[in-house]
Design an enzyme around this catalytic site. Structure first.
Site, PDB file in Angstrom:
ATOM      1  N   ASP A 183       6.079   7.426 -12.854  1.00 26.69           N
ATOM      2  CA  ASP A 183       6.165   5.998 -13.170  1.00 26.69           C
ATOM      3  C   ASP A 183       6.742   5.849 -14.565  1.00 26.69           C
ATOM      4  O   ASP A 183       6.058   6.076 -15.566  1.00 26.69           O
ATOM      5  CB  ASP A 183       4.790   5.327 -13.112  1.00 26.69           C
ATOM      6  N   ARG A 244       5.225  -1.293   0.547  1.00 24.16           N
ATOM      7  CA  ARG A 244       6.164  -2.126   1.287  1.00 24.16           C
ATOM      8  C   ARG A 244       7.057  -1.242   2.157  1.00 24.16           C
ATOM      9  O   ARG A 244       7.508  -0.173   1.724  1.00 24.16           O
ATOM     10  CB  ARG A 244       7.035  -2.948   0.330  1.00 24.16           C
ATOM     11  N   ASP A 268       1.146   2.114   6.709  1.00 23.15           N
ATOM     12  CA  ASP A 268       0.547   0.804   6.942  1.00 23.15           C
ATOM     13  C   ASP A 268       1.612  -0.287   6.948  1.00 23.15           C
ATOM     14  O   ASP A 268       1.321  -1.420   7.328  1.00 23.15           O
ATOM     15  CB  ASP A 268      -0.508   0.493   5.871  1.00 23.15           C
ATOM     16  N   GLU A 273       8.358  -5.631  10.863  1.00 23.05           N
ATOM     17  CA  GLU A 273       6.971  -5.826  11.285  1.00 23.05           C
ATOM     18  C   GLU A 273       6.863  -7.084  12.150  1.00 23.05           C
ATOM     19  O   GLU A 273       7.285  -8.158  11.712  1.00 23.05           O
ATOM     20  CB  GLU A 273       6.054  -5.943  10.065  1.00 23.05           C
ATOM     21  N   HIS A 292      -0.238  -3.172   8.841  1.00 19.67           N
ATOM     22  CA  HIS A 292      -0.213  -3.847   7.538  1.00 19.67           C
ATOM     23  C   HIS A 292      -1.582  -4.471   7.242  1.00 19.67           C
ATOM     24  O   HIS A 292      -1.697  -5.662   6.932  1.00 19.67           O
ATOM     25  CB  HIS A 292       0.890  -4.912   7.495  1.00 19.67           C
TER      26      HIS A 292
END
Length: 349
Positions: A183, A244, A268, A273, A292
């Site tokens: 990160d 996402r 997930d 979707e 999700h």
């Protein structure tokens, strides 16, 4: 006169009285604003009804595009009822002096729980093991795990080291996993103090036994997990995604799984979707997919709705919200900085 807060109305949803339907939002908004439902079945209809809005409240339905934002005449704030804000053109909002807020700290623990659940399901091959039992193949279960290493000492690599990633890391450490993270927006000092080794993206891919995705979806991260990334991963590694779907190039993921470039995935979120019925991921026994639902608990929806509304209420009162995602807009808006006080005093007014 109360301000106007616009929410998107799917054309069929007029089932309850408005005040009942938006009871959570009105806890914060009622003193300062009224909620107005606007048909969002097309962008033109939404623009027609939302043009004079003082605020927009969204987390579903039509994307808040540049065209919509440019049509807004009075809008101060766009409140998003989720962590991700990819349904809003944040750059356009910033250019037009509109604050965009999200709800970054409502369901941290829930999503972290789900990320680790997917990881553990991949590790113990629960999808495969359950199907073996259901199909009368009991004695094939143990041999499938004979070459599986113990989880203790395995490496979890997290892409992005925000709130959810940190909560996931705390859980993974309890299982004895080694943690690395990529990160560029978090200091190495913070990571190392928390027992996490900062690494580059390529090193994360090459070293991780499990890669867990926790980044926002934007131009920097869209399809960051692509064919090149999968080729750098271990053939025994698993991909975990609770952020996402667009962070992963799904076509490349399918090919990587079919070619044995990675061992499996726990997802997930997907690019589309719900997925098409012929999506190959649905028939892969080494892929676990949930709908999700990582943030879903009894607490999630009420608290998300309350928090999104509180952000809007602050901005409509002329105060700087708690969770702006575009703080660079601040010099362009007439909102007052304030210091939170203990609950018995409330914000400085």
């Amino acid at each position: 006169m109360k301000k106007k807060v616009v929410v998107q109305l799917p054309g069929h949803a007029r089932l309850d009285k408005l005040r009942k339907r938006y009871a959570y939002e009105l806890e914060a908004l009622d003193p300062v604003a009224e909620i107005v439902e606007v048909d969002a079945s097309t962008e033109d209809l939404f623009i027609e009804g939302a043009r004079d809005a003082d605020a927009l409240l969204t987390s579903w339905g039509i994307n808040i595009s540049r065209r919509i934002i440019e049509s807004l005449e009075n809008c101060v704030v766009i409140g998003v009822g989720s962590v991700g804000v990819d349904m809003v053109d944040v750059d356009a909002a910033t250019e037009h002096g509109i604050v965009v807020t999200n709800t970054p700290d409502i369901f941290i623990e829930e999503v972290a729980d789900h990320a680790l659940a997917l990881l553990m399901s991949c590790y113990r091959q629960l999808n495969i093991q359950s199907n073996l039992v259901r199909n009368g193949r009991w004695y094939e279960g143990r041999p499938r795990l004979n070459n599986t290493p113990r989880l203790i000492g395995q490496t979890l690599g997290v892409l992005a080291y925000g709130n959810v990633a940190q909560a996931t890391v705390r859980r993974a450490k309890a299982f004895g996993m080694e943690i690395i993270a990529c990160d560029p927006y978090v200091s190495e000092i913070k990571m190392t103090k928390e027992g996490v080794q900062p690494v580059s993206f390529n090193e994360l891919l090459e070293r991780s036994d499990y890669v867990s995705l926790h980044c926002l979806l934007n131009e920097e991260t869209r399809h960051i997990m692509n064919a090149d990334a999968f080729r750098k991963m271990k053939s025994t590694a698993y991909l975990i995604n609770t952020c996402r779907g667009g962070v992963v190039n799904e076509k490349d993921l399918i090919e990587a799984l079919q070619n044995g470039e990675i061992a499996g995935a726990g997802l997930d979120v997907l690019e589309q979707e719900p997925p098409a019925a012929d999506n190959p991921l649905l028939s892969m026994e080494n892929v676990i997919i949930t709908a999700h639902v990582a943030s879903a608990t009894t607490r999630m929806r009420p608290e998300t709705r309350r928090r999104a509304a509180r952000e809007i209420a602050l901005a409509l009162r002329g105060k700087w919200p708690m969770s702006p995602v575009n703080p660079t807009v601040m010099p362009r808006v007439d909102l007052e900085r304030w210091q939170p006080y203990p609950m018995d005093r409330g914000p400085n007014r």
